[in-house]
Write a protein that holds these residues in place. Sequence first.
Motif, mmCIF file in Angstrom:
data_model
loop_
_atom_site.group_PDB
_atom_site.id
_atom_site.type_symbol
_atom_site.label_atom_id
_atom_site.label_comp_id
_atom_site.label_asym_id
_atom_site.label_seq_id
_atom_site.Cartn_x
_atom_site.Cartn_y
_atom_site.Cartn_z
ATOM 1 N N ALA A 1 29.814 30.643 40.215
ATOM 2 C CA ALA A 1 30.773 29.864 41.011
ATOM 3 C C ALA A 1 30.059 28.980 42.022
ATOM 4 O O ALA A 1 30.476 27.836 42.271
ATOM 5 C CB ALA A 1 31.739 30.810 41.726
ATOM 6 N N THR A 2 28.969 29.485 42.613
ATOM 7 C CA THR A 2 28.187 28.677 43.551
ATOM 8 C C THR A 2 27.659 27.419 42.866
ATOM 9 O O THR A 2 27.773 26.304 43.398
ATOM 10 C CB THR A 2 27.013 29.509 44.102
ATOM 11 O OG1 THR A 2 27.516 30.634 44.820
ATOM 12 C CG2 THR A 2 26.152 28.671 45.034
ATOM 13 N N CYS A 3 27.083 27.592 41.686
ATOM 14 C CA CYS A 3 26.525 26.449 40.958
ATOM 15 C C CYS A 3 27.621 25.477 40.529
ATOM 16 O O CYS A 3 27.437 24.248 40.599
ATOM 17 C CB CYS A 3 25.745 26.940 39.737
ATOM 18 S SG CYS A 3 24.249 27.859 40.158
ATOM 19 N N ALA A 4 28.763 26.003 40.096
ATOM 20 C CA ALA A 4 29.869 25.132 39.685
ATOM 21 C C ALA A 4 30.330 24.261 40.841
ATOM 22 O O ALA A 4 30.554 23.050 40.682
ATOM 23 C CB ALA A 4 31.025 25.976 39.153
ATOM 24 N N VAL B 1 35.199 25.019 52.275
ATOM 25 C CA VAL B 1 35.681 26.366 52.606
ATOM 26 C C VAL B 1 35.454 27.308 51.430
ATOM 27 O O VAL B 1 34.957 28.434 51.597
ATOM 28 C CB VAL B 1 37.177 26.323 52.976
ATOM 29 C CG1 VAL B 1 37.727 27.728 53.177
ATOM 30 C CG2 VAL B 1 37.388 25.474 54.229
ATOM 31 N N LEU B 2 35.790 26.835 50.225
ATOM 32 C CA LEU B 2 35.630 27.680 49.041
ATOM 33 C C LEU B 2 34.164 28.018 48.806
ATOM 34 O O LEU B 2 33.825 29.176 48.486
ATOM 35 C CB LEU B 2 36.219 26.971 47.828
ATOM 36 C CG LEU B 2 36.221 27.751 46.503
ATOM 37 C CD1 LEU B 2 36.961 29.077 46.667
ATOM 38 C CD2 LEU B 2 36.851 26.910 45.402
ATOM 39 N N LEU B 3 33.274 27.035 48.969
ATOM 40 C CA LEU B 3 31.844 27.305 48.793
ATOM 41 C C LEU B 3 31.360 28.322 49.815
ATOM 42 O O LEU B 3 30.581 29.233 49.485
ATOM 43 C CB LEU B 3 31.052 26.000 48.923
ATOM 44 C CG LEU B 3 29.525 26.126 48.814
ATOM 45 C CD1 LEU B 3 29.123 26.671 47.450
ATOM 46 C CD2 LEU B 3 28.852 24.778 49.071
ATOM 47 N N LEU C 1 19.935 25.244 48.240
ATOM 48 C CA LEU C 1 21.102 24.426 47.889
ATOM 49 C C LEU C 1 21.125 23.139 48.703
ATOM 50 O O LEU C 1 21.408 22.052 48.169
ATOM 51 C CB LEU C 1 22.391 25.219 48.140
ATOM 52 C CG LEU C 1 22.578 26.516 47.359
ATOM 53 C CD1 LEU C 1 23.921 27.156 47.721
ATOM 54 C CD2 LEU C 1 22.489 26.283 45.860
ATOM 55 N N LEU C 2 20.812 23.247 49.988
ATOM 56 C CA LEU C 2 20.823 22.062 50.846
ATOM 57 C C LEU C 2 19.713 21.087 50.450
ATOM 58 O O LEU C 2 19.909 19.858 50.513
ATOM 59 C CB LEU C 2 20.673 22.479 52.309
ATOM 60 C CG LEU C 2 21.848 23.278 52.889
ATOM 61 C CD1 LEU C 2 21.534 23.728 54.311
ATOM 62 C CD2 LEU C 2 23.133 22.458 52.861
ATOM 63 N N ALA C 3 18.561 21.624 50.053
ATOM 64 C CA ALA C 3 17.467 20.742 49.625
ATOM 65 C C ALA C 3 17.870 19.963 48.375
ATOM 66 O O ALA C 3 17.590 18.754 48.261
ATOM 67 C CB ALA C 3 16.206 21.566 49.358
#
Length: 508
Positions: free
Chosen positions: A170-173, A188-190, A211-213
């Motif tokens: 779900a994180t990757c999606a 919010v969902l992330l 993820l931020l990078a």
Amino acid sequence: MRDATGGGMRRLFTSASNLSARHPVALGVSAVFGLSLLLRWLFLQAAPDRTWPFSIFFYGDARFFHAYAVDLARGHEGPAALPYHPPLFPWLLGLLYRVLGMPRGDASPYKLALATLNAATVAFTWWWWRRLLGTGWSLLGAALFAGSFGWLVLSTTYSNEVLYALFLSATCALMLQHRAAPSGWSAVLLGVVMGLGALTRAEHLYLWPFLLAWAWRQRGETAVRTLAPRWGVAMLVTALVLAPWAAHNARVLRELNVRTPHLEPLPVLAPITVYGPINFAMANHARATGGFTPDSVNQVGQEGFLDVTNPAQRHLLLHGYAEGLAWMGDHPLDAARLAWAKLDRWLDGLQLGWGTTNWPSGLSGARPPVDVFVPEGAWLKWPLTLLLLAGAALSLRPAWRDYGLFTAVLLHRALITVAFFGYTRGLLAIFPVLLPLLLLPFIVLTARAPANAWARRLPAIAAAALLVLWVEAGALARSAPRRFIASGSTDRASGKLIQDDWVSIQPD
């Protein structure tokens, strides 16, 4: 009557064809879910351990998860205990115990529920894979995910990887959907997904910088002042998801400090667990093997159980990072060899094959402590490692930079492995990002030959070939459950096999 029957069949096929044309994605999700669940059910039918709360091929923390879930289901709250394990998976298991009833010597209903969750994860992962990989390659990836022997094992036993794979997927999606920055509710969902993932496996929280990078590389010309508030909202929501458990941990740790006034106090800030320092110390010392070794705890007493009143164990809970780093500084060459041993154990996840017989690797091997079975003499590991590295390298190119997200997650997990323990199951846990990187070299090659009919049909042909695994599983499920011989260290008092030590497994 014959004409009427024939007309009815034609109408049925026509309706099915129209449904497929109107809702191809829904049909694909349903098919992937159904086939994944069927294979897991067949695997359970052929398994001699289908009623046990653990598997011959994986024991892990099943004993702790079961005991915790029983207490939750009964509404019992014991004395303050050190918050060592992330809580979300035992909470899920406790919910299953409430809904399906308390265990009565048969764990198969709960195993089937976990298998259903994992089948849904495979289907959900295929749903977002298809946007990036295309329909054909995503179907092949889903078949590899569904048919993975490692995942057949993990999804049919008490393993928190079952829940974690869903949150990682779900994180990757969500990241791929929004790339440079999430918007509004997606932020919010992330944040919620990241928080829940961290409550399942604590290291998921430290995926944020990676993820931020990746998002920074995707930002284009979007101004930082526009991006920062959106990512800030997502991280704030993660903190809010963790806050109730962090407050619980603070209360427990204060109580433990009150009960042990003569010892150095434990820090009360522990958003998820307190196991970081002591695990680091256990993972980095002269007798470390690269996998889980409880020697650092066993040598100071308590027969492997953590006791906050034990001064030596208390020291590792507080100063484990300093102890591990001091050893690494004094023995840099040994530390480098140990780091490679950890990665080697982690990459053993590529030795596991597919189907109920673990083809082509077989069912003879060993189960390391707190880890999943590893076949002996398998040849898959190094070719797949080279393929994985090729996929990671290709993801750095501008044309395939969306795959860079998967490389970021892979790097995060590799660094966690080098710092702590090398777990074979740690590689299996990142299948939602691992498989696209393994497939990327083939995707690139076939993209260069678009006019080649075989290139276009390759993923569909390969996925269809994998359906043989379902036929094999069905045949085995119709026969008597398979038998295995397990051998290893035994407890002196009871004579029983020590499940947290090395266990050799051979088909009978």
